[in-house]
Motif scaffolding. Structure first.
Motif, PDB file in Angstrom:
ATOM      1  N   LEU A  29       0.894  -1.194  -0.048  1.00 40.06           N
ATOM      2  CA  LEU A  29       0.185   0.096   0.002  1.00 40.06           C
ATOM      3  C   LEU A  29       0.910   1.156   0.061  1.00 40.06           C
ATOM      4  CD1 LEU A  29      -2.853  -0.890   2.504  1.00 40.06           C
ATOM      5  CD2 LEU A  29      -3.119  -0.612   0.063  1.00 40.06           C
ATOM      6  N   GLN A  30       1.927   1.234   0.779  1.00 35.38           N
ATOM      7  CA  GLN A  30       2.915   2.270   0.666  1.00 35.38           C
ATOM      8  C   GLN A  30       3.573   2.632  -0.434  1.00 35.38           C
ATOM      9  OE1 GLN A  30       5.960   1.918   3.829  1.00 35.38           O
ATOM     10  NE2 GLN A  30       6.698   3.948   3.407  1.00 35.38           N
ATOM     11  N   VAL A  31       3.809   1.365  -1.105  1.00 35.55           N
ATOM     12  CA  VAL A  31       4.267   1.304  -2.752  1.00 35.55           C
ATOM     13  C   VAL A  31       3.417   2.036  -3.658  1.00 35.55           C
ATOM     14  CG1 VAL A  31       5.240   0.215  -4.555  1.00 35.55           C
ATOM     15  CG2 VAL A  31       6.212  -0.153  -2.288  1.00 35.55           C
ATOM     16  N   THR A  32       2.295   1.644  -3.611  1.00 33.08           N
ATOM     17  CA  THR A  32       1.359   2.144  -4.510  1.00 33.08           C
ATOM     18  C   THR A  32       1.048   3.713  -4.375  1.00 33.08           C
ATOM     19  OG1 THR A  32      -0.733   1.351  -3.263  1.00 33.08           O
ATOM     20  CG2 THR A  32       0.479  -0.118  -5.208  1.00 33.08           C
ATOM     21  N   GLU A  33       0.776   3.930  -3.035  1.00 34.70           N
ATOM     22  CA  GLU A  33       0.567   5.420  -2.934  1.00 34.70           C
ATOM     23  C   GLU A  33       1.824   6.403  -3.037  1.00 34.70           C
ATOM     24  OE1 GLU A  33      -0.527   5.386   1.348  1.00 34.70           O
ATOM     25  OE2 GLU A  33      -2.404   4.489   1.103  1.00 34.70           O
ATOM     26  N   ALA A  34       3.011   5.673  -2.941  1.00 31.42           N
ATOM     27  CA  ALA A  34       4.201   6.561  -3.141  1.00 31.42           C
ATOM     28  C   ALA A  34       4.252   7.131  -4.650  1.00 31.42           C
ATOM     29  CB  ALA A  34       5.364   5.820  -2.653  1.00 31.42           C
ATOM     30  N   PHE A  35       3.905   6.076  -5.513  1.00 25.78           N
ATOM     31  CA  PHE A  35       4.042   6.327  -6.958  1.00 25.78           C
ATOM     32  C   PHE A  35       2.894   7.086  -7.655  1.00 25.78           C
ATOM     33  CE2 PHE A  35       7.383   3.399  -5.845  1.00 25.78           C
ATOM     34  CZ  PHE A  35       8.410   3.939  -6.539  1.00 25.78           C
ATOM     35  N   GLU A  36       1.872   7.533  -6.634  1.00 24.48           N
ATOM     36  CA  GLU A  36       0.854   8.153  -7.369  1.00 24.48           C
ATOM     37  C   GLU A  36       1.159   9.318  -7.965  1.00 24.48           C
ATOM     38  OE1 GLU A  36      -3.128   6.703  -4.495  1.00 24.48           O
ATOM     39  OE2 GLU A  36      -2.256   8.523  -4.188  1.00 24.48           O
ATOM     40  N   GLN A  37       0.509   9.430  -9.432  1.00 22.90           N
ATOM     41  CA  GLN A  37       0.662  10.693 -10.237  1.00 22.90           C
ATOM     42  C   GLN A  37       1.986  10.856 -10.784  1.00 22.90           C
ATOM     43  OE1 GLN A  37      -1.032  14.001  -8.179  1.00 22.90           O
ATOM     44  NE2 GLN A  37      -3.210  13.235  -8.305  1.00 22.90           N
ATOM     45  N   ALA A  38       3.023   9.552 -10.520  1.00 22.31           N
ATOM     46  CA  ALA A  38       4.416   9.895 -10.850  1.00 22.31           C
ATOM     47  C   ALA A  38       4.533   9.332 -12.405  1.00 22.31           C
ATOM     48  CB  ALA A  38       5.372   8.957 -10.156  1.00 22.31           C
ATOM     49  N   ALA A  39       4.316  10.182 -13.352  1.00 18.72           N
ATOM     50  CA  ALA A  39       4.146  10.058 -14.779  1.00 18.72           C
ATOM     51  C   ALA A  39       5.591   9.995 -15.480  1.00 18.72           C
ATOM     52  CB  ALA A  39       3.171  10.915 -15.565  1.00 18.72           C
ATOM     53  N   SER A  40       6.471  10.659 -15.094  1.00 19.73           N
ATOM     54  CA  SER A  40       7.681  11.032 -15.945  1.00 19.73           C
ATOM     55  C   SER A  40       8.735  10.078 -15.152  1.00 19.73           C
ATOM     56  CB  SER A  40       8.300  12.665 -15.732  1.00 19.73           C
ATOM     57  OG  SER A  40       8.522  12.989 -14.562  1.00 19.73           O
ATOM     58  N   LYS A  41       9.905   9.969 -15.917  1.00 16.50           N
ATOM     59  CA  LYS A  41      10.977   9.341 -15.333  1.00 16.50           C
ATOM     60  C   LYS A  41      11.666   9.999 -13.953  1.00 16.50           C
ATOM     61  CE  LYS A  41      15.714   7.308 -16.161  1.00 16.50           C
ATOM     62  NZ  LYS A  41      16.872   7.160 -17.266  1.00 16.50           N
ATOM     63  N   GLU A  42      11.760  11.338 -14.093  1.00 14.61           N
ATOM     64  CA  GLU A  42      12.260  12.180 -12.866  1.00 14.61           C
ATOM     65  C   GLU A  42      11.490  11.922 -11.726  1.00 14.61           C
ATOM     66  OE1 GLU A  42      11.962  13.025 -16.108  1.00 14.61           O
ATOM     67  OE2 GLU A  42      14.097  13.210 -16.700  1.00 14.61           O
ATOM     68  N   ALA A  43      10.080  12.017 -11.993  1.00 14.18           N
ATOM     69  CA  ALA A  43       9.250  11.762 -10.896  1.00 14.18           C
ATOM     70  C   ALA A  43       9.091  10.448 -10.140  1.00 14.18           C
ATOM     71  CB  ALA A  43       7.802  12.236 -11.206  1.00 14.18           C
ATOM     72  N   ILE A  44       9.235   9.720 -11.040  1.00 17.09           N
ATOM     73  CA  ILE A  44       9.360   8.126 -10.659  1.00 17.09           C
ATOM     74  C   ILE A  44      10.554   7.962  -9.719  1.00 17.09           C
ATOM     75  CG2 ILE A  44       9.899   5.640 -11.234  1.00 17.09           C
ATOM     76  CD1 ILE A  44       7.916   6.578 -13.694  1.00 17.09           C
ATOM     77  N   MET A  45      11.592   8.319 -10.014  1.00 17.62           N
ATOM     78  CA  MET A  45      13.166   8.354  -9.276  1.00 17.62           C
ATOM     79  C   MET A  45      13.027   9.084  -8.046  1.00 17.62           C
ATOM     80  SD  MET A  45      14.565   6.085 -11.154  1.00 17.62           S
ATOM     81  CE  MET A  45      14.858   5.186 -12.668  1.00 17.62           C
TER      82      MET A  45
END
Length: 735
Positions: A322-338
């Protein structure tokens, strides 16, 4: 008299400490709005303590010095609000009008109350029951202290939201600074509430305030040292709803209730000094509790204790996922994902060091793009590095054991791969766990789940970029229809000039008119092409591959450059077996790369071309001593519409990469700004491909007519076809 003297010395020392910190910030970082706001706050603190110390030394002017201290204290809430705004990202700061106006309103009210204080409407001398005198509040004297309580509560809530919204490693840098500033605000709330309950100024408040302020200043100075006096911004929007829903208001409400109980007990027991010293102890305990709450080491110890004694496995996978899925919400670009990945890893794995390495497409080397602590530029890792080689082959963690490995020297103990679309895109580098532990099966399982999720997100981000590039190509393809029509007309003008030159070429008047026409047409064609930021390219099956002599092809390309004196051209090797390829396409790639190198060195420089064979491929290396390419552009150099040259269309290298990869080869670019650029092209030799020559059809890149164009463009005819007729020859002077 001895006790007030020591009280005043303590206040003088704290004033000097705050003044030195303020001057240091103004001298080292005068252009930073954050550090200017902190310097203003520290300056008001220094003035307040200086006035309190002077009031104890000169008792005859104690009332005047108390007024001066009160003026400085009224400025502190607005100054602290501006400090909170200074932590916000500049874009969000300018758009957050409510927070900006809140700081302005608090500042204006503080200045208004300053006028009441200066004209003598706040303090007065009061005769006590034991015939002594003390500074007491007038009827209107409670107004400034009510203002201080409200202003400091707003400022403290804003600092709390900034700290809560920050992510690692930003939180690691600013938490002590924010806690120190929050401690200053908390003590001001305490002191103001005491004056509202007991409206008499007491000498021991100077000592208590000096000790508490010194503790808070030490935390602030330590936090500033962690940031190396650099700006640290937090991406957070401090909305009014979030502000008034802050935990700060709950804590302050409970605190004021407790202060009321303490004040009533104070009236009954009459023990001011002992209570004051207990306040110092309580303040220190609260600050220590906040520091421990935000310490990842303490959180790791608590997690380890709970894991050993209450959990079957080290991690609660349901909560972690749950923490993983919440952490990457709305992270669409490579920079935001990293960014989200680094913050998640820091919260999950307590370790001494942590970083993320990513493969740069231009030179196929791995670079550190995110780190928990280090801000220095990293060393690149080649594909031949032992750790990278193992990560390429296996989807398993690699434990670093070689003491000579630069990864181990940087504190890395474990590397875990991240794959996107089946390719090694990045890897996670974790340092040694705290308390001398090792990474177990539970840790690796959790890392595997996180890395697979991140790999899928990176694949989706890459597909989104490809869709965007395709949309750009389609839009510009439609736009190119109109440009091709104009280019067709301009080409017809040049064709007429060439045909008329056969009859009128010796006529001076014709020569002058022809030069004007050619110059005007060239200018119009250049202007027209500059409107196209990207050419519409679609693969069309046109030609079968043939045996291509690479050295002969390069010799023909560089022939016009041999006469330039200032361009030092050097060719080494020169002997290589032929490659099976489409000659025109390979010529296009080499011409593009060599012309890029020539334009990079300008009027003078070195251009070297090396030709050789390696691993069953012909290798062509073009190296120049030009200006180089910035690292920010290298990251996306092979994408459409990306160019390192002003005015470039951003299609050349994108086209080169497509052609080389269609031939089964590779192209790499390595560059350092100010030193030059090296382009390495590998094309497979003809052996082993002859049997496939009948079926191998490679893409020839050419402009395609749009669906809206009724006839083929003048530039879309294929080899063996005659170009469309443009116009009948007409004498130039008759046009």
């Amino acid at each position: 008299m001895m006790i007030p003297t020591w009280f005043s010395i303590a206040a003088f020392l704290v004033a000097a400490m705050a003044g030195v910190m303020a001057c240091t910030l103004l001298v080292i970082r005068p252009g930073s709005s954050l550090h200017r706001s902190i310097a203003l706050l520290l300056g008001t603190i220094a003035l307040a303590h200086l006035a309190n110390a002077a009031g104890l030394f000169v008792e005859s002017h104690a009332l005047g010095w108390r007024v001066a201290a009160m003026v400085a204290e009224l400025v502190e809430p607005a100054a602290l609000l501006y400090v909170g705004l200074g932590f916000l990202n500049p874009v969000q700061r300018s758009s957050n009008r409510s927070a900006l106006w809140r700081a302005r309103i608090v500042g204006c009210l503080g200045l208004l109350l300053t006028g009441f204080v200066v004209i003598g409407q706040i303090f007065e001398w009061k005769v006590l029951e034991d015939a002594g005198t003390a500074i007491a509040l007038t009827v209107l004297g409670r107004m400034p202290y009510v203002f201080i309580v409200i202003g400091m509560v707003l400022a403290l809530a804003q600092l709390e939201l900034v700290l809560r919204a920050s992510q690692e490693p930003v939180r690691h840098k600013l938490k002590f600074m924010v806690i120190g500033l929050g401690g200053l605000a908390g003590y001001q709330i305490y002191q103001a509430s005491q004056m509202l309950l007991l409206p008499v100024w007491q000498e021991n408040q100077v000592l208590i305030g000096s000790i508490v302020t010194a503790m808070a200043l030490c935390l602030t100075a330590y936090g500033l040292g962690r940031t190396h006096l650099r700006d640290v911004f937090v991406n957070a929007y401090v909305s009014q709803q979030a502000l008034f829903g802050s935990v700060t208001f709950i804590v302050i409400g409970l605190y004021l209730l407790a202060v009321g109980v303490i004040g009533e007990w104070l009236r009954r027991t009459n023990q001011p000094l002992g209570l004051g010293l207990s306040v110092v102890v309580v303040f220190g305990a609260l600050v220590g509790l906040v520091v421990l709450a935000f310490s990842k080491t303490v959180r790791a110890d608590v997690r380890r204790f709970l894991t050993r004694n209450f959990y079957r496995s080290k991690h609660d996978y349901r909560a972690q996922w749950l923490q993983v899925t919440e952490a990457f919400e709305q992270a669409a670009s490579k920079e935001a994902i990293m960014d989200r990945l680094l913050d998640l890893l820091i919260k999950t794995f307590p370790t001494t060091s942590m970083s993320i390495w990513s493969c740069r497409e231009s030179d196929r080397q791995f670079y550190r793009i995110r780190s928990m602590t280090s801000e220095k530029e990293s060393f690149p890792l080649e594909l031949s590095h032992p750790v990278i080689a193992r990560l390429l082959k296996e989807d398993e963690p690699v434990v670093i054991t070689d003491s000579s490995d630069p990864l181990m020297a940087s504190g890395t103990a474990l590397c875990f791969p991240i794959r996107a679309q089946g390719q090694l895109t990045a890897f996670i580098a974790l340092g040694r766990p705290l308390h001398g532990e090792t990474y177990g099966t539970d840790d690796c399982d959790l890392l595997r789940g996180i890395s697979h999720h991140v790999g899928a997100l990176l694949s989706h981000a890459k597909l989104a970029e490809d869709r965007q590039a395709s949309a750009q190509l389609e839009a510009l393809h439609r736009f190119s229809v109109f440009c091709l029509h104009d280019l067709k007309n301009l080409a017809a003008r040049l064709s007429l000039v060439a045909q008329n030159a056969e009859r009128h070429g010796r006529d001076p008047a014709f020569q002058e008119s022809a030069m004007r026409t050619v110059t005007d047409t060239a200018a119009k064609m250049t202007s027209l092409m500059s409107k196209l930021s990207l050419a519409s390219v679609k693969p069309v099956l046109t030609e079968a591959p043939e045996l291509v002599d690479i050295p002969a092809l390069i010799d023909g390309i560089i022939a016009p450059m041999r006469g330039e004196e200032r361009v030092r051209l050097q060719i080494t090797g020169g002997i290589a077996q032929p490659v099976l390829a489409v000659k025109d396409q390979v010529h296009q790639v080499l011409l593009n790369v060599i012309l890029n190198a020539k334009q990079a060195i300008g009027l003078e420089g070195d251009l070297s071309i090396r030709i050789g064979e390696s691993g069953g491929s012909v290798v062509v290396t073009v190296e120049d001593t030009g200006c180089g390419i910035p690292s920010s552009i290298l990251e996306s150099l092979f994408r459409p519409s990306q160019s390192s040259r002003p005015g470039g269309l951003g299609i050349g290298l994108y086209q080169c990469k497509q052609i080389v990869e269609a031939h089964g080869g590779t192209i790499e670019i390595r560059s350092k700004q100010g030193q030059g650029t090296q382009v390495r092209i590998e094309l497979p030799l003809s052996e082993g491909l002859r049997s496939k020559s009948q079926t191998l059809q490679l893409s020839a890149f050419s402009l395609q007519p749009s669906a809206f164009s009724p006839q083929p463009s003048a530039f879309s005819f294929r080899r063996g076809q005659a170009p469309p007729q443009t116009a009948e020859p007409v004498p130039l002077e008759q046009r």
